[in-house]
Every structure is written in structure tokens, then in C-alpha cells.
Scaffold this motif. Structure first.
Motif, short mmCIF file in Angstrom:
data_model
loop_
_atom_site.label_atom_id
_atom_site.label_comp_id
_atom_site.label_asym_id
_atom_site.label_seq_id
_atom_site.Cartn_x
_atom_site.Cartn_y
_atom_site.Cartn_z
N GLU A 197 0.78 -1.26 0.03
CA GLU A 197 0.01 -0.04 0.02
C GLU A 197 0.97 1.27 0.05
O GLU A 197 0.75 2.41 -0.65
N ALA A 198 2.14 1.44 0.91
CA ALA A 198 2.70 2.47 0.94
C ALA A 198 3.58 2.71 -0.48
O ALA A 198 3.68 3.78 -0.98
N VAL A 199 4.00 1.76 -1.10
CA VAL A 199 4.71 1.96 -2.38
C VAL A 199 3.77 2.24 -3.26
O VAL A 199 4.09 3.23 -4.12
N ARG A 200 2.46 1.71 -3.36
CA ARG A 200 1.59 2.24 -4.46
C ARG A 200 1.12 3.67 -4.38
O ARG A 200 1.17 4.42 -5.10
N ALA A 201 1.14 4.06 -3.06
CA ALA A 201 0.65 5.41 -2.58
C ALA A 201 1.93 6.44 -3.16
O ALA A 201 1.75 7.58 -3.80
N GLN A 202 3.12 6.03 -2.90
CA GLN A 202 4.14 6.94 -3.16
C GLN A 202 4.62 6.85 -4.65
O GLN A 202 4.90 8.04 -5.12
N VAL A 203 4.47 5.76 -5.37
CA VAL A 203 4.61 5.76 -6.83
C VAL A 203 3.59 6.83 -7.23
O VAL A 203 3.77 7.60 -8.40
N GLU A 204 2.39 6.91 -7.00
CA GLU A 204 1.45 7.99 -7.21
C GLU A 204 1.82 9.32 -7.19
O GLU A 204 1.48 10.27 -7.86
N ARG A 205 2.49 9.74 -5.95
CA ARG A 205 2.89 10.97 -5.66
C ARG A 205 4.25 11.21 -6.51
O ARG A 205 4.30 12.32 -7.08
N PHE A 206 5.18 10.78 -6.27
CA PHE A 206 6.52 10.84 -7.26
C PHE A 206 7.42 9.56 -7.01
O PHE A 206 7.40 8.98 -5.68
N THR A 207 8.08 9.34 -8.05
CA THR A 207 9.19 8.30 -7.83
C THR A 207 10.47 8.78 -7.39
O THR A 207 11.18 8.01 -6.97
N HIS A 208 10.91 9.95 -7.74
CA HIS A 208 12.37 10.35 -7.58
C HIS A 208 12.39 12.02 -7.74
O HIS A 208 11.77 12.30 -8.72
N THR A 209 13.10 12.51 -7.06
CA THR A 209 13.67 13.91 -7.18
C THR A 209 15.29 14.09 -7.03
O THR A 209 15.82 14.97 -7.50
N CYS A 210 15.72 13.14 -6.18
CA CYS A 210 17.11 13.02 -5.70
C CYS A 210 16.94 13.96 -4.37
O CYS A 210 16.90 15.13 -4.39
N PHE A 211 17.23 13.24 -3.30
CA PHE A 211 17.01 13.98 -1.97
C PHE A 211 18.20 15.24 -1.91
O PHE A 211 18.00 16.25 -1.38
N MET A 212 19.17 15.03 -2.66
CA MET A 212 20.47 16.18 -2.65
C MET A 212 19.87 17.26 -3.57
O MET A 212 20.50 18.45 -3.52
N VAL A 213 19.03 17.13 -4.24
CA VAL A 213 18.49 18.22 -5.11
C VAL A 213 17.14 18.80 -4.55
O VAL A 213 17.08 19.99 -4.28
#
Length: 426
Positions: free
Chosen positions: A63-79
Motif C-alpha cells: 500500500e505504501a509503495v503504491r501510494a508513493q509511486v502515485e505521488r512521485f518516484t524520484h527527485t534526488c534528496f540532494m536536489v
């Protein structure tokens, strides 16, 4: 699609240096079992090498993975940073041993966590030397191969390796007459003579060795080294990549020795099956590294972080540390019963759901018998039980069931294991 056809495709597409324990290809997995594409069920005593502590498809993780994929998959935490990275660091700071102030940083794999722990220790102390142990395993990158003891298959012809790595004897109770404090004194004597205390940045140790054979050091060994490191101004790094997250019957194996590591590396069970690793430690040590000195494009990926948070909540909700204790209580008497009837088993050892038997040639000389070990493991595979071997000598059969494995499934697995030992001639 059959396993045979997939294997044919694999031979044409995948580098042969990447090996697999079995030739079956998994279709789905749940509840401590794997099902391959041919419909065959496998009881899982491997857990993806101590990764799927909460199972292969824990509902909260899915459930948590599905919800996060819908929000965004990557931005790079350093960016462009995000909250779930901070959430995981807060959980690591709270869960790892020690009440002192801590910081964490997230990475992709266990080897990457170990490399960064070494970087941090060297930077914080201004010293170069890293002390490691016989039978140790810390990864497959250049630095972690240098830290790893076993040549084949991990190091063979991959050198030259990183320098300033010094190896000292491990406490190995089956093969060592020294108690824990005496074994620690032996290691410390070598460190002081051959390295020099003032040169040691870190002592890096697995509280229970993994690939090296599930070696549980004698009581007083790890704590003695920790006391010496503290006095010498060196950092004690506990590699809890395989032992962490309820696997040994507590959140971390260091607890059993009363040790509060200066730095602790985590991975495997942390991510709920997704790639995630961490370094957690004393704030003064972690804060020593300059801004920009730690990081990586994918480190702390938001999907993996979401999975980790859900996995940790599952461990709490299901009391998986207690589940590991229950698995030990169910398996160890059965393993000892096998050992009483089979002189090839020199020792039953481990803690929680991290258990093993060491197999030798009968006769009292403790001569390793990797051939019998491989044969028993192969017999398990034929019976539908997925097992792994390990050990410097290749003679240890190890058991890492998911902590959510039902008692009935564990019982079926033990029956297959008993039959495998009986079927392999003495």
C-alpha cells in the motif's frame, strides 16, 4: 513461460558471473513461500538473504509503495528533498542501540552503507586504518571486497584492492579454545603491534557473521573490542546488514552484547524488499563530514523509504522480534535432534531466525565438508525447500525464514530438511 525457456533466455542475455541458487523462476511469493512460473511451490528458508523479514508482499508495504509511486518516484534528496527520507532517519535514530544523539544518512545497498561508514570514520578521526576480522563479509565493491575475508567467489582476480585494511582473528567458538575476553585480547594485541592504536580509524565487525558462516562470537568479544576502540579514540562500526530488523530476536544483534556501536550499518531487512541502506551513528561523528561529502543520486529513494516505514510499522504491529524468537524455539530443537543422529553436524548455532549448522567430516578433526553441505542443500531444493550455504569453508547450511512464516509452513520445511539429511549418504 516456463523456467526452462526463461533459463535459455537468461544464458543469452545475462552475464554468467551473476549466479542463482536454483534454476526456477519466481512468479509470485507470499506467506513464506515462493511459487515459480511452472506452478511449483518453494518453502523459503532464504528470505532473499535476510531481506524479506516482513514477507515478500506485506500489505502495508504494498500500500505504501503504491501510494508513493502515485505521488512521485524520484527527485534526488540532494536536489529536492522530501519528508519520507527524514522519517526513515528518525526511525533509525530511535531504533538503533544507544540513547545518545544520532544522525543517519541513506544509501542504496549494504556495501554502499559500509563504504560510507568507513568514509565517515576516517574523516571524523583523521586516521587511515580499518580493522576487520577473519571470515568477515562486507560486500562486493572494491573497498568492501578488501574488507571481506573470503577469496572465492567474492575477490578472485578482482584486485588490487583498497589499502589500509588490517585483518585480525575472529572469535569462532567451535574452532577456538579462547573465551570472548581472551579472544578480544588476542585481536587487540595484534592491532596494537601491527597497526598501532593511534592509526586506527575504525574497528568494523558483524555482531554475528553472515557469509562467513553465521559465526556467533563468544560473549565478551564484541564488548571487549568496543571498550578498546573507545579508549583508543577509534570508531566501532557494527555491520548489522544481515542481523538487523528483528532477525535475531531483537531489533539489532548488538543489543545481546550490551554494545552501543558508534556507527551502525543497515540494509537488507530495512527496505521491506526494496533497495535501501543506512548509516546511523553518534551525532558528533556523523556531523564531522563536510556538506556535500555524503550522498548519491538514488540514496534514500522515496519509494524505498515509504516501503521501509511500512515495513518497520509491520515489525512493530506483528511483534516480529518475538516471532524470530519463536522460530528459534521451533527450529533449534529439531536441528539438534538431527545433529544427535548425524555426526557430520559439528554445531547448531545462531540466534532468532538466523540459524545454521556446520557440517564436517566425522572423526573429531572438524575437517570442513563442503561437498556434503552442497549435497544436503541440493536435496532440500529437490524437496521444495530453498536453502543457502555459506562459510569460509563452504560447509555451513544456513536458515533465514521470513519472520512472518506460518508455523505450519516452518514445520513442512523442517520435515524436508530432515529428509534431506537422511537422503545424503554418510
Amino acid at each position: 513461460m516456463s523456467s526452462k525457456s526463461l533459463h535459455d533466455r537468461r544464458r543469452a542475455a545475462v552475464a554468467p558471473g551473476v549466479s542463482s541458487v536454483i534454476d526456477s523462476y519466481v512468479s509470485h511469493a507470499s506467506g513464506g513461500t515462493l511459487t515459480d512460473v511452472d506452478g511449483r511451490e518453494w518453502i523459503d528458508f532464504a528470505a532473499g538473504i535476510a531481506v524479506t523479514n516482513v514477507g515478500n508482499s506485506a500489505p502495508r508495504v504494498v500500500e505504501a509503495v503504491r501510494a508513493q509511486v502515485e505521488r512521485f518516484t524520484h527527485t534526488c534528496f540532494m536536489v529536492a528533498p522530501y519528508e519520507v527520507y527524514i522519517d526513515v532517519c528518525e526511525q533509525l535514530n530511535a531504533l538503533t542501540p544507544g540513547t545518545f544523539e544520532k544522525r543517519s544518512a541513506l544509501f542504496n545497498s549494504g556495501a554502499e552503507a559500509v563504504e560510507n561508514a568507513v568514509k565517515i570514520a576516517r574523516h571524523a578521526t583523521g586516521r587511515p586504518a580499518i580493522v576487520v576480522f577473519e571470515h568477515a563479509y562486507h560486500g562486493r565493491t572494491n573497498l568492501t571486497m578488501a574488507l571481506t575475508a573470503k577469496n572465492m567467489p567474492y575477490k578472485h582476480r578482482f584486485g588490487p584492492f583498497a589499502g589500509e585494511i588490517y585483518r585480525v582473528p575472529m572469535s569462532y567458538p567451535l574452532r577456538d579454545t579462547l573465551d570472548g575476553p581472551a579472544a578480544a585480547a588476542r585481536a587487540i594485541d595484534l592491532i596494537e603491534k601491527q597497526v598501532g592504536a593511534a592509526n586506527v580509524a575504525a574497528v568494523l565487525i558483524e555482531p554475528i557473521q553472515g557469509e562467513g558462516g553465521f559465526v556467533v562470537p563468544a560473549p565478551g568479544f564484541v564488548s571487549g573490542l568496543h571498550a578498546w576502540a573507545t579508549g583508543a579514540g577509534a570508531v566501532l562500526i557494527a555491520d548489522e546488514i544481515q542481523t538487523g530488523f528483528c532477525r535475531t530476536g531483537d531489533w539489532f544483534a548488538s543489543t545481546f552484547e550490551g554494545v552501543e556501536p558508534d556507527l551502525i550499518t543497515t540494509a537488507k531487512g530495512l527496505g521491506g524488499g526494496l533497495p535501501l541502506a543506512g548509516v546511523t551513528g553518534r551525532a558528533a561523528i556523523m556531523d564531522a563530514v563536510h556538506v556535500g561529502g555524503l550522498g548519491g543520486t538514488y540514496g534514500g529513494n522515496p519509494i524505498a523509504c515509504a516501503a521501509a516505514l511500512a515495513g518497520i510499522e509491520t515489525m512493530r504491529e506483528l511483534s516480529l522480534a518475538d516471532a524470530a524468537v519463536a522460530i528459534e524455539a521451533a527450529m533449534v530443537p529439531r536441528l539438534r535432534a538431527i545433529a544427535e543422529q548425524d555426526p557430520r553436524i559439528a554445531e547448531v548455532r545462531g540466534r532468532g531466525a538466523m540459524l545454521a549448522v556446520e557440517i564436517v567430516v566425522p572423526g573429531g578433526e572438524l575437517t570442513p565438508d563442503p561437498a556434503t553441505t552442497a549435497a544436503v542443500s541440493a536435496a532440500c531444493h529437490r524437496g521444495g525447500l530453498l536453502t543457502l550455504t555459506c562459510g569460509t569453508y563452504g560447509n555451513v547450511l544456513r536458515f533465514l525464514p521470513p519472520l512472518v512464516m506460518p508455523a505450519e509452513t516452518l514445520e513442512r520445511g523442517m520435515r524436508i530438511l530432515e529428509g534431506a539429511f537422511a537422503s545424503v549418504g554418510r
